[in-house]
Design an enzyme around this catalytic site. Structure first.
Site, PDB file in Angstrom:
ATOM      1  N   TYR A  54      -2.123   0.396  14.378  1.00  0.00           N
ATOM      2  CA  TYR A  54      -3.092   1.484  14.213  1.00  0.00           C
ATOM      3  C   TYR A  54      -2.561   2.763  14.825  1.00  0.00           C
ATOM      4  O   TYR A  54      -1.999   2.735  15.924  1.00  0.00           O
ATOM      5  CB  TYR A  54      -4.435   1.128  14.885  1.00  0.00           C
ATOM      6  CG  TYR A  54      -5.531   1.012  13.852  1.00  0.00           C
ATOM      7  CD1 TYR A  54      -6.027   2.148  13.220  1.00  0.00           C
ATOM      8  CD2 TYR A  54      -6.023  -0.227  13.463  1.00  0.00           C
ATOM      9  CE1 TYR A  54      -6.991   2.045  12.235  1.00  0.00           C
ATOM     10  CE2 TYR A  54      -6.984  -0.335  12.476  1.00  0.00           C
ATOM     11  CZ  TYR A  54      -7.469   0.806  11.868  1.00  0.00           C
ATOM     12  OH  TYR A  54      -8.405   0.714  10.887  1.00  0.00           O
ATOM     13  N   GLU A  56      -4.300   6.262  14.430  1.00  0.00           N
ATOM     14  CA  GLU A  56      -5.132   7.432  14.082  1.00  0.00           C
ATOM     15  C   GLU A  56      -4.652   8.662  14.828  1.00  0.00           C
ATOM     16  O   GLU A  56      -4.289   8.595  16.002  1.00  0.00           O
ATOM     17  CB  GLU A  56      -6.597   7.146  14.422  1.00  0.00           C
ATOM     18  CG  GLU A  56      -7.260   6.258  13.384  1.00  0.00           C
ATOM     19  CD  GLU A  56      -8.691   5.880  13.745  1.00  0.00           C
ATOM     20  OE1 GLU A  56      -9.157   6.263  14.833  1.00  0.00           O
ATOM     21  OE2 GLU A  56      -9.327   5.193  12.937  1.00  0.00           O
ATOM     22  N   ASP A 200      -1.498  19.793  -8.514  1.00  0.00           N
ATOM     23  CA  ASP A 200      -1.453  18.331  -8.386  1.00  0.00           C
ATOM     24  C   ASP A 200      -0.274  17.833  -9.220  1.00  0.00           C
ATOM     25  O   ASP A 200      -0.348  17.770 -10.444  1.00  0.00           O
ATOM     26  CB  ASP A 200      -2.778  17.744  -8.889  1.00  0.00           C
ATOM     27  CG  ASP A 200      -2.795  16.218  -8.821  1.00  0.00           C
ATOM     28  OD1 ASP A 200      -1.729  15.608  -8.573  1.00  0.00           O
ATOM     29  OD2 ASP A 200      -3.875  15.642  -9.039  1.00  0.00           O
ATOM     30  N   THR A 226       1.034  11.928  -5.752  1.00  0.00           N
ATOM     31  CA  THR A 226       1.181  10.523  -5.419  1.00  0.00           C
ATOM     32  C   THR A 226       2.639  10.333  -5.021  1.00  0.00           C
ATOM     33  O   THR A 226       3.479  11.209  -5.250  1.00  0.00           O
ATOM     34  CB  THR A 226       0.902   9.612  -6.638  1.00  0.00           C
ATOM     35  OG1 THR A 226       1.861   9.916  -7.649  1.00  0.00           O
ATOM     36  CG2 THR A 226      -0.503   9.821  -7.182  1.00  0.00           C
ATOM     37  N   LYS A 229       4.803   7.444  -8.479  1.00  0.00           N
ATOM     38  CA  LYS A 229       5.043   7.659  -9.903  1.00  0.00           C
ATOM     39  C   LYS A 229       6.518   8.047 -10.074  1.00  0.00           C
ATOM     40  O   LYS A 229       7.387   7.262  -9.738  1.00  0.00           O
ATOM     41  CB  LYS A 229       4.033   8.657 -10.454  1.00  0.00           C
ATOM     42  CG  LYS A 229       2.587   8.111 -10.348  1.00  0.00           C
ATOM     43  CD  LYS A 229       1.522   9.035 -10.905  1.00  0.00           C
ATOM     44  CE  LYS A 229       0.132   8.458 -10.702  1.00  0.00           C
ATOM     45  NZ  LYS A 229      -0.947   9.380 -11.143  1.00  0.00           N
ATOM     46  N   ARG A 235       3.070   2.952  -3.166  1.00  0.00           N
ATOM     47  CA  ARG A 235       1.793   3.523  -3.595  1.00  0.00           C
ATOM     48  C   ARG A 235       1.226   4.340  -2.443  1.00  0.00           C
ATOM     49  O   ARG A 235       0.989   3.805  -1.359  1.00  0.00           O
ATOM     50  CB  ARG A 235       0.786   2.433  -3.956  1.00  0.00           C
ATOM     51  CG  ARG A 235       1.203   1.525  -5.068  1.00  0.00           C
ATOM     52  CD  ARG A 235       0.004   0.813  -5.653  1.00  0.00           C
ATOM     53  NE  ARG A 235      -0.667   1.682  -6.587  1.00  0.00           N
ATOM     54  CZ  ARG A 235      -0.273   1.883  -7.846  1.00  0.00           C
ATOM     55  NH1 ARG A 235       0.781   1.265  -8.320  1.00  0.00           N
ATOM     56  NH2 ARG A 235      -0.932   2.693  -8.632  1.00  0.00           N
TER      57      ARG A 235
HETATM   58  C1  LIG Z   1      -2.277   9.435 -10.802  1.00  0.00           C
HETATM   59  C2  LIG Z   1      -2.943  10.736 -10.536  1.00  0.00           C
HETATM   60  C3  LIG Z   1      -3.804  10.918  -9.437  1.00  0.00           C
HETATM   61  C4  LIG Z   1      -4.387   9.775  -8.651  1.00  0.00           C
HETATM   62  O1  LIG Z   1      -3.547   8.975  -8.015  1.00  0.00           O
HETATM   63  P1  LIG Z   1      -4.013   7.532  -7.470  1.00  0.00           P
HETATM   64  O2  LIG Z   1      -2.900   7.202  -6.569  1.00  0.00           O
HETATM   65  O3  LIG Z   1      -4.141   6.662  -8.666  1.00  0.00           O
HETATM   66  O4  LIG Z   1      -5.305   7.714  -6.750  1.00  0.00           O
HETATM   67  C5  LIG Z   1      -4.256  12.193  -9.160  1.00  0.00           C
HETATM   68  N1  LIG Z   1      -3.903  13.243  -9.932  1.00  0.00           N
HETATM   69  C6  LIG Z   1      -3.114  13.092 -11.017  1.00  0.00           C
HETATM   70  C7  LIG Z   1      -2.774  14.294 -11.831  1.00  0.00           C
HETATM   71  C8  LIG Z   1      -2.618  11.839 -11.363  1.00  0.00           C
HETATM   72  O5  LIG Z   1      -1.872  11.701 -12.461  1.00  0.00           O
END
Ligand SMILES: *Cc1c(COP(=O)(O)O)cnc(C)c1O
Length: 415
Positions: A54, A56, A200, A226, A229, A235
Site C-alpha cells: 500500500y 497512498e 485523450d 491508457t 493500448k 492495463r
Molecule cells: C480506451 C479509452 C479510454 C478508457 O480506457 P479504459 O482503460 O478502458 O478505462 C478512454 N478514452 C479513450 C479515448 C479510449 O479509447
C-alpha cells in the site's frame, strides 16, 4: 514463457482458462485496435510482489511506511514518461483510462460545468460526457462530430459550438477515428473561449511516443492516456499536464478519486516506458501505421467502404452498408475465421449501436508480432472472403487454419 504451475496447483479451473486464452492469443489475428501484446518483462512485473504494498500519497509523501522501493519505482515511471512525452508533470496512478479522465474532471471542473467533446457514435469515448456515464450525468456535455462528406472532425463546428456553449473544458481524442487530430487547432479554439483543453490519447499514445502521430503535449492543459493500448504497457492510465495544473490533477487522482496506487502496474509501466524509449519502438509505431495503410489498400481493392477513405493511424473503420451485412454478423463470421475485431458504429449510422453498420480493425497487435505489408494484403483477402461467405462454416474454418499457420510464423510476444 508463462509458467502457470502455481495457479494450476491451487486452481486448475483458472489455470486451464488462462492456458486457453494464451493459445487463443497465439492462434488468432487480433485486430481490436485497443489491444496489444505486452512484453514478458511487463507481464512479469504485473504479477510481482508489488501488488502486496500500500502506498497512498505520492513519491516522498506517503501515508504508510515501507516506501523506499515503491518510491523508486514510481519515480522511474514518472521520469521516463516525462522524457518520452516531454511532459512538465506526470501522474502514473490512474487505475485506467476512464478513471484518469474522471480525475481530470474532478480536478478542473465543478459539477454542472460544460464540456465540449466528440460524439460517441462519431468516434468519441463514453467517458467524454456520454449520458449513460457519470461524466454525462454530473457535467453538461455537448458534442461535436465529423463532417458528413469528409468524415473528418469538423473544426468549424467545434469552433462554433465552443463560441455558443462556452464550455469550461474541451476534449479532443477518440476511440474510433482513423485520422490525425489537429491538437494545435483545438488549443486555439480552447484559448479563444477560455476553456481548458484535455487531449485523450488513450488509443494513440504509442504512436505519439514513437513519433508516428503529432503530440498534444505542447498544446493541451492535460493529456490523458491508457497505458495498455498502442503504448504496450500494463492495463492502466496516466495523466500528463502543465506544471500549473499539477496540484489539481494530483488531487483529482488521490485523494479525489482513488486510494492506493496499483504498484504492480506502476512497475510494469516503468518497464514499458523504458521499452518505448528505445529506437525500436519508433520503428514499431511507424510500422503500425504503414501496416494499417497496407490493410486499407488491400480492403479498397475489394471495394470496402472505409470511413474517411483510409487511415493516418493504427485503425480503420469499415462501413459495411454496401456489403449487405451488419457489423455484428461480420464480426462473428470473422471470429470463426480466426480474425478478431469488433462491430462499431460508423458516423451517421442508421443501425443500432448493438448491431451497427461497421467494424473497427487495427494493426497494433499484429505489428507487435512482426507482421508487415505482405501479411496485411493476405489478411485483406481473408477478410473479404469471410464477409462474402458469413454462413459458410467450412470456408470460415479453412481460413482459420490458414490464419493459424500464419500466426505460427510470427510468435506472439510475451506469452
Ligand atoms: C480506451 C479509452 C479510454 C478508457 O480506457 P479504459 O482503460 O478502458 O478505462 C478512454 N478514452 C479513450 C479515448 C479510449 O479509447
Amino acid at each position: 514463457m508463462t509458467d502457470n504451475a502455481h495457479i494450476r496447483a491451487v486452481d486448475p479451473d483458472v489455470a486451464n482458462l488462462i492456458d486457453q486464452e494464451i493459445q487463443r492469443q497465439r492462434d488468432v489475428l487480433r485486430l481490436i485496435p485497443s489491444e496489444n501484446y505486452a512484453s514478458a518483462a511487463v507481464l512479469q512485473a504485473t504479477g510481482s510482489c508489488l501488488t502486496n504494498k500500500y502506498s497512498e500519497g505520492y513519491v516522498g509523501r506517503r501515508y504508510y511506511q515501507g516506501q523506499d522501493y515503491i518510491d523508486g519505482i514510481e519515480g522511474l515511471a514518472i521520469q521516463r514518461a516525462k522524457e518520452l512525452f516531454g511532459a512538465e508533470h506526470v501522474n502514473v496512478q490512474p487505475y485506467s483510462g476512464s478513471p484518469a479522465n474522471l480525475a481530470v474532471y474532478l480536478g478542473l471542473l465543478n459539477p454542472g460545468d460544460g464540456i465540449l467533446s466528440m460524439s460517441l457514435p462519431h468516434g468519441g469515448h463514453l467517458t467524454h460526457g456520454w449520458k449513460v456515464t457519470i461524466s454525462g450525468q454530473y457535467f453538461n456535455a455537448v458534442q461535436y462530430g465529423v463532417d458528413k462528406d469528409s468524415k473528418r472532425i469538423d473544426m468549424d463546428q467545434v469552433a462554433a459550438m465552443a463560441r455558443e456553449h462556452k464550455p469550461k473544458l474541451i476534449i479532443c481524442g477518440a476511440s474510433a477515428y482513423p485520422r490525425i487530430i489537429d491538437f494545435a487547432a483545438f488549443a486555439e479554439i480552447a484559448k479563444e473561449v477560455g476553456a481548458y483543453l484535455l487531449a485523450d490519447i488513450a488509443h494513440i499514445s504509442g504512436l505519439v511516443a514513437g513519433g508516428a502521430h503529432p503530440s498534444p503535449v505542447p498544446y493541451a492543459d492535460v493529456v490523458s492516456t491508457t497505458t495498455h493500448k498502442t503504448l504496450r504497457g500494463p492495463r492502466g492510465g496516466m495523466l500528463m499536464c502543465k506544471s500549473k495544473h499539477a496540484k489539481a490533477i494530483d488531487r483529482g487522482v488521490f485523494p479525489g478519486l482513488q486510494g492506493g496506487p496499483h504498484n504492480h502496474t506502476t512497475g510494469a509501466l516503468a518497464i514499458a516506458l523504458k521499452e518505448a524509449l528505445q529506437p525500436e519502438f519508433r520503428d514499431y509505431a511507424a510500422q503500425t501505421v504503414r501496416n494499417c495503410q497496407a490493410l486499407a489498400d488491400g480492403l479498397l481493392t475489394h471495394d470496402f467502404d472505409l470511413v474517411s477513405g483510409g487511415t493516418d493511424n493504427h485503425l480503420l473503420l469499415v462501413d459495411l452498408s454496401n456489403k449487405n451485412i451488419s457489423g455484428k454478423i461480420a464480426a462473428k463470421a470473422l471470429e470463426k475465421a480466426g480474425i478478431v475485431c469488433n462491430a462499431n458504429s460508423v458516423p451517421f449510422d442508421t443501425r443500432k449501436p448493438f448491431d451497427p453498420s461497421g467494424i473497427r480493425i487495427g494493426t497494433p497487435a499484429l505489428t507487435s508480432r512482426g507482421m508487415g505489408p505482405d501479411e496485411m494484403h493476405q489478411l485483406a483477402d481473408w477478410i473479404n472472403s469471410a464477409i462474402n461467405l458469413p454462413d459458410d462454416e467450412t470456408a470460415l474454418s479453412e481460413i482459420a487454419r490458414s490464419v493459424k499457420a500464419l500466426c505460427d510464423q510470427f510468435p506472439a510476444p510475451g506469452i
